[in-house]
Design a protein around this motif. Structure first.
Motif, PDB file in Angstrom:
ATOM      1  N   ASP A  39     107.364 -63.221  21.045  1.00 43.87           N
ATOM      2  CA  ASP A  39     106.508 -62.038  20.932  1.00 43.87           C
ATOM      3  C   ASP A  39     105.104 -62.361  20.435  1.00 43.87           C
ATOM      4  OD1 ASP A  39     108.526 -60.365  21.841  1.00 43.87           O
ATOM      5  OD2 ASP A  39     109.256 -59.940  19.831  1.00 43.87           O
ATOM      6  N   CYS A  40     104.993 -63.098  19.326  1.00 44.88           N
ATOM      7  CA  CYS A  40     103.675 -63.332  18.716  1.00 44.88           C
ATOM      8  C   CYS A  40     103.178 -64.763  18.902  1.00 44.88           C
ATOM      9  CB  CYS A  40     103.717 -62.991  17.230  1.00 44.88           C
ATOM     10  SG  CYS A  40     104.728 -64.121  16.243  1.00 44.88           S
ATOM     11  N   CYS A  60     108.867 -60.542  13.529  1.00 42.12           N
ATOM     12  CA  CYS A  60     109.036 -59.860  14.820  1.00 42.12           C
ATOM     13  C   CYS A  60     110.458 -59.338  15.000  1.00 42.12           C
ATOM     14  CB  CYS A  60     108.667 -60.799  15.966  1.00 42.12           C
ATOM     15  SG  CYS A  60     106.895 -61.137  16.073  1.00 42.12           S
TER      16      CYS A  60
END
Length: 70
Positions: A39-40, A60
């Motif tokens: 995700d990040c 996350c």
């Protein structure tokens, strides 16, 4: 007559046991872990990668479990 504290303690114990049983019943991820969060894109710590099947960093994953992402 049953003491209210005893009833509260019994309820707390029952809820704790149910929560533990629910966690143990969850399927655990398997396979190789990613080195970067999907995700990040931040690095996933090696100790977390060692668990196997890890694809997200803790922040996350926490957001996903709280329903705040995706």
């Amino acid at each position: 007559m049953v003491c209210p504290c005893d009833r509260a303690q019994a309820l707390e114990q029952r809820q704790r046991e149910q929560a533990i049983a629910a966690q143990l019943a969850r399927t655990r991820p398997s396979g190789p872990s990613l080195t970067q969060c999907e995700d990040c894109d931040k690095p996933i710590p090696e100790k977390r990668q060692a668990l196997g099947g890890i694809t997200r960093c803790v922040p996350c994953l926490s957001l996903i479990e709280k329903g705040q992402r995706r």
